[in-house]
Design a protein around this motif. Structure first.
Motif, PDB file in Angstrom:
ATOM      1  N   GLN A  78       0.825  -1.204   0.000  1.00 53.05           N
ATOM      2  CA  GLN A  78       0.000   0.000   0.000  1.00 53.05           C
ATOM      3  C   GLN A  78       0.863   1.258   0.000  1.00 53.05           C
ATOM      4  O   GLN A  78       0.502   2.279  -0.598  1.00 53.05           O
ATOM      5  N   VAL A  79       1.999   1.191   0.661  1.00 57.84           N
ATOM      6  CA  VAL A  79       2.925   2.327   0.673  1.00 57.84           C
ATOM      7  C   VAL A  79       3.503   2.544  -0.725  1.00 57.84           C
ATOM      8  O   VAL A  79       3.584   3.669  -1.230  1.00 57.84           O
ATOM      9  N   ARG A  80       3.923   1.464  -1.371  1.00 61.23           N
ATOM     10  CA  ARG A  80       4.470   1.571  -2.722  1.00 61.23           C
ATOM     11  C   ARG A  80       3.413   2.091  -3.698  1.00 61.23           C
ATOM     12  O   ARG A  80       3.718   2.886  -4.601  1.00 61.23           O
ATOM     13  N   ALA A  81       2.176   1.665  -3.508  1.00 60.19           N
ATOM     14  CA  ALA A  81       1.094   2.161  -4.367  1.00 60.19           C
ATOM     15  C   ALA A  81       0.913   3.664  -4.189  1.00 60.19           C
ATOM     16  O   ALA A  81       0.654   4.386  -5.167  1.00 60.19           O
ATOM     17  N   TRP A  82       1.060   4.167  -2.953  1.00 61.82           N
ATOM     18  CA  TRP A  82       0.884   5.595  -2.717  1.00 61.82           C
ATOM     19  C   TRP A  82       1.996   6.398  -3.406  1.00 61.82           C
ATOM     20  O   TRP A  82       1.735   7.476  -3.946  1.00 61.82           O
ATOM     21  N   VAL A  83       3.217   5.890  -3.418  1.00 63.02           N
ATOM     22  CA  VAL A  83       4.304   6.574  -4.122  1.00 63.02           C
ATOM     23  C   VAL A  83       3.949   6.734  -5.600  1.00 63.02           C
ATOM     24  O   VAL A  83       4.093   7.815  -6.186  1.00 63.02           O
ATOM     25  N   VAL A  84       3.485   5.666  -6.226  1.00 59.12           N
ATOM     26  CA  VAL A  84       3.105   5.717  -7.635  1.00 59.12           C
ATOM     27  C   VAL A  84       1.903   6.639  -7.827  1.00 59.12           C
ATOM     28  O   VAL A  84       1.842   7.412  -8.803  1.00 59.12           O
ATOM     29  N   ALA A  85       0.958   6.599  -6.889  1.00 59.94           N
ATOM     30  CA  ALA A  85      -0.228   7.454  -6.985  1.00 59.94           C
ATOM     31  C   ALA A  85       0.147   8.932  -6.971  1.00 59.94           C
ATOM     32  O   ALA A  85      -0.426   9.738  -7.716  1.00 59.94           O
ATOM     33  N   THR A  86       1.118   9.318  -6.136  1.00 61.31           N
ATOM     34  CA  THR A  86       1.503  10.732  -6.074  1.00 61.31           C
ATOM     35  C   THR A  86       2.162  11.184  -7.370  1.00 61.31           C
ATOM     36  O   THR A  86       1.971  12.326  -7.807  1.00 61.31           O
ATOM     37  N   LEU A  87       2.943  10.307  -7.992  1.00 58.05           N
ATOM     38  CA  LEU A  87       3.578  10.663  -9.266  1.00 58.05           C
ATOM     39  C   LEU A  87       2.524  10.864 -10.353  1.00 58.05           C
ATOM     40  O   LEU A  87       2.587  11.825 -11.132  1.00 58.05           O
ATOM     41  N   PHE A  88       1.547   9.963 -10.406  1.00 59.25           N
ATOM     42  CA  PHE A  88       0.491  10.091 -11.409  1.00 59.25           C
ATOM     43  C   PHE A  88      -0.354  11.339 -11.160  1.00 59.25           C
ATOM     44  O   PHE A  88      -0.549  12.170 -12.052  1.00 59.25           O
ATOM     45  N   GLU A  89      -0.831  11.502  -9.925  1.00 58.46           N
ATOM     46  CA  GLU A  89      -1.728  12.624  -9.628  1.00 58.46           C
ATOM     47  C   GLU A  89      -1.020  13.956  -9.806  1.00 58.46           C
ATOM     48  O   GLU A  89      -1.608  14.932 -10.299  1.00 58.46           O
ATOM     49  N   SER A  90       0.250  14.046  -9.431  1.00 62.42           N
ATOM     50  CA  SER A  90       0.976  15.306  -9.585  1.00 62.42           C
ATOM     51  C   SER A  90       1.225  15.627 -11.056  1.00 62.42           C
ATOM     52  O   SER A  90       1.274  16.800 -11.440  1.00 62.42           O
ATOM     53  N   SER A  91       1.386  14.599 -11.886  1.00 65.78           N
ATOM     54  CA  SER A  91       1.530  14.831 -13.327  1.00 65.78           C
ATOM     55  C   SER A  91       0.231  15.384 -13.916  1.00 65.78           C
ATOM     56  O   SER A  91       0.255  16.312 -14.733  1.00 65.78           O
ATOM     57  N   VAL A  92      -0.894  14.816 -13.491  1.00 68.53           N
ATOM     58  CA  VAL A  92      -2.191  15.318 -13.942  1.00 68.53           C
ATOM     59  C   VAL A  92      -2.406  16.750 -13.447  1.00 68.53           C
ATOM     60  O   VAL A  92      -2.855  17.630 -14.188  1.00 68.53           O
ATOM     61  N   THR A  93      -2.074  16.990 -12.185  1.00 66.97           N
ATOM     62  CA  THR A  93      -2.285  18.304 -11.586  1.00 66.97           C
ATOM     63  C   THR A  93      -1.419  19.372 -12.243  1.00 66.97           C
ATOM     64  O   THR A  93      -1.845  20.509 -12.427  1.00 66.97           O
ATOM     65  N   MET A  94      -0.187  19.033 -12.608  1.00 68.33           N
ATOM     66  CA  MET A  94       0.690  20.034 -13.240  1.00 68.33           C
ATOM     67  C   MET A  94       0.080  20.515 -14.556  1.00 68.33           C
ATOM     68  O   MET A  94       0.207  21.693 -14.912  1.00 68.33           O
ATOM     69  N   CYS A  95      -0.576  19.622 -15.285  1.00 70.06           N
ATOM     70  CA  CYS A  95      -1.217  20.025 -16.538  1.00 70.06           C
ATOM     71  C   CYS A  95      -2.417  20.933 -16.253  1.00 70.06           C
ATOM     72  O   CYS A  95      -2.610  21.955 -16.918  1.00 70.06           O
ATOM     73  N   ARG A  96      -3.195  20.565 -15.246  1.00 66.84           N
ATOM     74  CA  ARG A  96      -4.371  21.365 -14.897  1.00 66.84           C
ATOM     75  C   ARG A  96      -3.977  22.754 -14.407  1.00 66.84           C
ATOM     76  O   ARG A  96      -4.573  23.767 -14.815  1.00 66.84           O
ATOM     77  N   LEU A  97      -2.971  22.843 -13.533  1.00 62.39           N
ATOM     78  CA  LEU A  97      -2.581  24.128 -12.962  1.00 62.39           C
ATOM     79  C   LEU A  97      -1.932  25.049 -13.987  1.00 62.39           C
ATOM     80  O   LEU A  97      -1.918  26.271 -13.809  1.00 62.39           O
ATOM     81  N   SER A  98      -1.374  24.478 -15.054  1.00 62.04           N
ATOM     82  CA  SER A  98      -0.745  25.310 -16.083  1.00 62.04           C
ATOM     83  C   SER A  98      -1.697  25.625 -17.223  1.00 62.04           C
ATOM     84  O   SER A  98      -1.272  26.161 -18.255  1.00 62.04           O
ATOM     85  N   GLY A  99      -2.976  25.309 -17.042  1.00 64.47           N
ATOM     86  CA  GLY A  99      -3.973  25.659 -18.037  1.00 64.47           C
ATOM     87  C   GLY A  99      -4.019  24.746 -19.237  1.00 64.47           C
ATOM     88  O   GLY A  99      -4.610  25.100 -20.257  1.00 64.47           O
ATOM     89  N   GLN A 100      -3.406  23.562 -19.144  1.00 70.96           N
ATOM     90  CA  GLN A 100      -3.415  22.608 -20.258  1.00 70.96           C
ATOM     91  C   GLN A 100      -3.847  21.234 -19.754  1.00 70.96           C
ATOM     92  O   GLN A 100      -3.060  20.286 -19.751  1.00 70.96           O
ATOM     93  N   PRO A 101      -5.091  21.119 -19.269  1.00 72.50           N
ATOM     94  CA  PRO A 101      -5.522  19.845 -18.682  1.00 72.50           C
ATOM     95  C   PRO A 101      -5.466  18.699 -19.676  1.00 72.50           C
ATOM     96  O   PRO A 101      -5.666  18.885 -20.883  1.00 72.50           O
ATOM     97  N   LEU A 102      -5.153  17.509 -19.157  1.00 75.98           N
ATOM     98  CA  LEU A 102      -5.091  16.322 -20.005  1.00 75.98           C
ATOM     99  C   LEU A 102      -6.477  15.915 -20.480  1.00 75.98           C
ATOM    100  O   LEU A 102      -7.461  16.001 -19.730  1.00 75.98           O
ATOM    101  N   LYS A 103      -6.548  15.447 -21.711  1.00 72.38           N
ATOM    102  CA  LYS A 103      -7.779  14.823 -22.181  1.00 72.38           C
ATOM    103  C   LYS A 103      -7.986  13.513 -21.437  1.00 72.38           C
ATOM    104  O   LYS A 103      -7.040  12.907 -20.945  1.00 72.38           O
ATOM    105  N   GLN A 104      -9.218  13.069 -21.391  1.00 67.72           N
ATOM    106  CA  GLN A 104      -9.529  11.847 -20.650  1.00 67.72           C
ATOM    107  C   GLN A 104      -8.723  10.661 -21.170  1.00 67.72           C
ATOM    108  O   GLN A 104      -8.210   9.856 -20.392  1.00 67.72           O
ATOM    109  N   SER A 105      -8.570  10.571 -22.480  1.00 63.13           N
ATOM    110  CA  SER A 105      -7.844   9.426 -23.047  1.00 63.13           C
ATOM    111  C   SER A 105      -6.368   9.460 -22.637  1.00 63.13           C
ATOM    112  O   SER A 105      -5.778   8.427 -22.314  1.00 63.13           O
ATOM    113  N   ALA A 106      -5.784  10.659 -22.643  1.00 69.48           N
ATOM    114  CA  ALA A 106      -4.377  10.782 -22.248  1.00 69.48           C
ATOM    115  C   ALA A 106      -4.213  10.476 -20.761  1.00 69.48           C
ATOM    116  O   ALA A 106      -3.224   9.858 -20.348  1.00 69.48           O
ATOM    117  N   MET A 107      -5.184  10.897 -19.954  1.00 71.47           N
ATOM    118  CA  MET A 107      -5.117  10.633 -18.522  1.00 71.47           C
ATOM    119  C   MET A 107      -5.210   9.132 -18.247  1.00 71.47           C
ATOM    120  O   MET A 107      -4.493   8.587 -17.409  1.00 71.47           O
TER     121      MET A 107
END
Length: 491
Positions: free
Chosen positions: A116-145
Motif C-alpha cells: 500500500q505504501v508503494r502504491a501511494w508513491v506511484v499514486a503521487t507521481l500520477f496525480e501530480s503529473s495530472v495536476t501540473m497540466c491542470r494548474l498550467s492551463g493545459q488539462p489532459l484529455k480523458q484518453s491521455a489521462m
C-alpha cells in the motif's frame, strides 16, 4: 491519440506503456515536471510510513542532488523501452526497499515493501503529473489521462506488486486518492524539512561548487518561492488539516509558476532535456567530457560575478565566502574530525553516526557500480561489519549510535580490519574483469560525476594495494579527495 472512452491496461496496449511513445516519456522532459516532482515528494513524505523511512534512512537532507540524480536514472530505466533493463532496475529497487524498515518516533512500524505504501508513491507521481497540466492551463484529455494511469499501473506491476494495490479504474482512483489525503496523511517531520529547511539550506550542485555567494543569492530568492508554490498546489483538505500557511497571493504565484514553466516547451528542441540539464549540473570542469571547457569558462565568469556581487550587496560575511577564486587555487586542507563527521560519515544528516549512514554509503556505491546479487550483499555485509567495529570502539555511552563528540574524542584515523575489508570488497566489485587492477573504464564507472559521470581522464590502471590505500586514507585520514569527495561527501 483517440479517446477510446475505456481504461487502457498493460494487457490491451503494451506497446505504448513504456518507451518513447509513452505519456511519461513526454512528461520527463517537460519543465513543469520539476514542480510536479517536488509536489509528489511532499505528498509521499506526508504519509507516516514514508516520512519515517525518509527521516531514518534517506540522504535527501545532506545529499539532495545525489538523490535527485539517482531518482531520475531509476525512472529512466523503469519507463524505458528495454524490458531487460526495467526488470534489472525493478530487482534493484526491491532489494533496496527490503532493507528499509523500522519504527517511527511514535513506535509505529514502517516497511518500504508494504504494497500500500508503494502504491501511494506511484499514486503521487500520477496525480501530480495530472495536476501540473491542470494548474498550467493545459488539462489532459480523458484518453491521455487514462493512458498515463495505465503506464503507472504497469510501473507498479513491473516492481512485482499485484494490480489491485492501485484501483483498476480512474474513477476509483480519485476516490482512493481523496480518501488517503483526507484520512492518512500527516504533517510529518520529513514534510516540514522538505518545505521549510531543504530549500533554505540546499547545497550548491557540483556546477556551482566553490561559488557560495552566487549560489546563496539565487537560493535566497528561489527557496521561499518554491516552498510557497508547492504548499499552494497541495490538496486543500490536507493543507487545512496540517495547518500549512495560507500566504496572500500564493495561488496566483503558483499558477504563474506552472504556466511559466509550461512556456519553456516553445524553446528549441534539446534545450530542456532533463538528462542534458542534469549532466551539466554534475559535470566537473576538469572532466574529459567535451563540454568541460565550456563549464570551466562558465565557472570563471561566475567567480568574477560573485566577487562583483559581494561588492554591491550587503550580504554578511559567511564561512567560505571569502575570495572564492583564491581559495580554489589553494591545496585542499586537511579536514578536522568534526568536518569529516559532518561531510562523510553523517550521510542522513541527523547529527549521529549509525547503521543507516553506512547503509547509505553502501547503497550509493552499489548504485554507482550497478551491482547485482551477490556483490551488492557482500558490500552491505562489509559495511555492517565496519559498523560493528565502529560501535564497539566509539559508542562510549552505549546508546547504539556514535555522536560527533564521541567520534572526535577517539582516535579519528580508525582503519581497522573491517574498514580494510570494505575497501577490498569495493575493489573487487569495481574490478569487473577480475584482473586485479582497475582500468580507466572501471575507474570511470565508480568515480563518474554526472549521468555519464566522466571524471578527469586517466590512462593508468589502479592496483588493489593502491586502491585500498587511497580509500583508507580518505575514510580515516580525512583529507579531501578529488575522486572520493564527489562519491561520498558532496551533495
Amino acid at each position: 491519440m483517440t479517446d477510446t472512452g475505456s481504461n487502457p491496461t498493460p494487457e490491451t496496449q503494451p506497446g505504448h506503456l513504456f518507451g518513447p511513445d509513452s505519456q511519461f516519456h513526454r512528461f520527463f522532459n517537460d519543465p513543469r515536471w520539476a514542480l510536479a516532482m517536488v509536489r509528489a515528494t511532499v505528498l509521499e513524505a506526508a504519509h507516516p510510513q514514508i516520512g519515517a523511512a525518509l527521516i531514518d534512512n534517506s540522504t535527501f537532507v545532506m545529499h539532495p542532488w545525489r538523490r535527485l540524480r539517482n531518482t531520475l536514472v531509476s525512472l529512466q530505466r523503469m519507463f524505458g523501452a528495454d524490458d531487460d533493463v526495467r526488470q534489472r532496475e525493478a530487482a534493484r529497487l526491491n532489494r533496496l526497499h527490503t532493507r528499509l524498515n523500522g519504527t517511527d518516533a511514535q513506535n509505529r512500524p514502517y516497511d518500504a515493501m508494504d504494497p500500500q505504501v508503494r502504491a501511494w508513491v506511484v499514486a503521487t507521481l500520477f496525480e501530480s503529473s495530472v495536476t501540473m497540466c491542470r494548474l498550467s492551463g493545459q488539462p489532459l484529455k480523458q484518453s491521455a489521462m487514462e493512458q498515463l494511469y495505465a503506464e503507472f499501473q504497469a510501473f507498479l506491476a513491473a516492481l512485482g506488486d499485484q494490480a489491485g494495490h492501485l484501483p483498476p479504474t480512474l474513477k476509483e482512483f480519485w476516490q482512493y486518492y481523496d480518501h488517503t489525503v483526507e484520512t492518512e496523511l500527516e504533517n510529518t517531520e520529513a514534510l516540514r524539512i522538505i518545505l521549510y529547511k531543504l530549500f533554505d539550506h540546499l547545497p550548491a550542485p557540483p556546477l556551482l561548487s566553490g561559488l557560495p555567494t552566487v549560489w546563496a543569492a539565487g537560493r535566497t530568492l528561489a527557496g521561499p518561492v518554491i516552498g510557497t508554490v508547492t504548499v499552494a498546489s497541495l490538496p486543500e483538505p490536507f493543507r487545512r488539516r496540517a495547518g500549512l500557511p495560507e500566504i496572500p497571493g500564493a495561488q496566483t504565484l503558483m499558477h504563474g509558476a506552472y504556466m511559466a514553466a509550461g512556456l519553456a516547451r516553445f524553446l528549441p528542441e534539446g534545450w530542456i532535456e532533463t538528462e542534458a540539464l542534469t549532466d551539466l549540473l554534475y559535470l566537473s570542469p576538469d572532466s574529459d567530457d567535451p563540454r568541460a571547457a565550456t563549464i570551466a569558462a562558465l565557472h570563471s565568469r561566475m567567480k568574477r560575478a560573485g566577487a562583483l556581487f559581494r561588492l554591491v550587496t550587503p550580504f554578511p560575511a559567511q564561512p567560505g565566502f571569502a575570495e572564492e577564486a583564491e581559495e580554489a587555487e589553494k591545496p585542499a586542507p586537511r579536514r578536522s574530525a568534526e568536518e569529516f563527521f559532518d561531510a562523510v560519515l553523517d550521510q542522513t544528516g541527523d547529527g549521529h553516526l549509525d547503521w543507516p549512514d553506512l547503509a547509505a554509503m553502501a547503497r550509493e556505491l552499489s548504485t554507482r557500480l550497478d551491482l547485482d546479487e551477490p556483490e551488492e550483499t557482500r558490500l552491505y555485509n562489509a559495511y555492517a561489519e565496519w559498523w560493528k567495529e565502529l560501535q564497539s570502539a566509539l559508542d562510549t555511552d552505549g546508546d547504539g549510535r556514535i555522536s560527533k563528540q564521541e567520534y572526535a574524542a577517539a582516535v579519528p584515523s580508525l582503519a581497522g580490519p573491517a574498514l580494510i575489508r570494505v575497501a577490498e570488497v569495493l575493489f573487487e566489485a569495481t574490478d569487473k574483469n577480475g584482473d586485479q587492477r582497475i582500468d580507466a573504464t572501471e575507474h570511470r564507472t565508480l568515480f563518474r560525476t554526472a549521468f555519464h559521470r566522466t571524471p578527469a581522464a586517466t590512462d593508468e590502471s589502479y592496483s588493489r594495494s593502491a586502491f585500498v590505500q587511497d580509500f583508507l586514507s580518505f575514510m580515516s585520514g580525512r583529507r579531501h579527495s578529488t575522486a572520493y569527495d564527489p562519491l561520498l561527501a558532496e551533495a
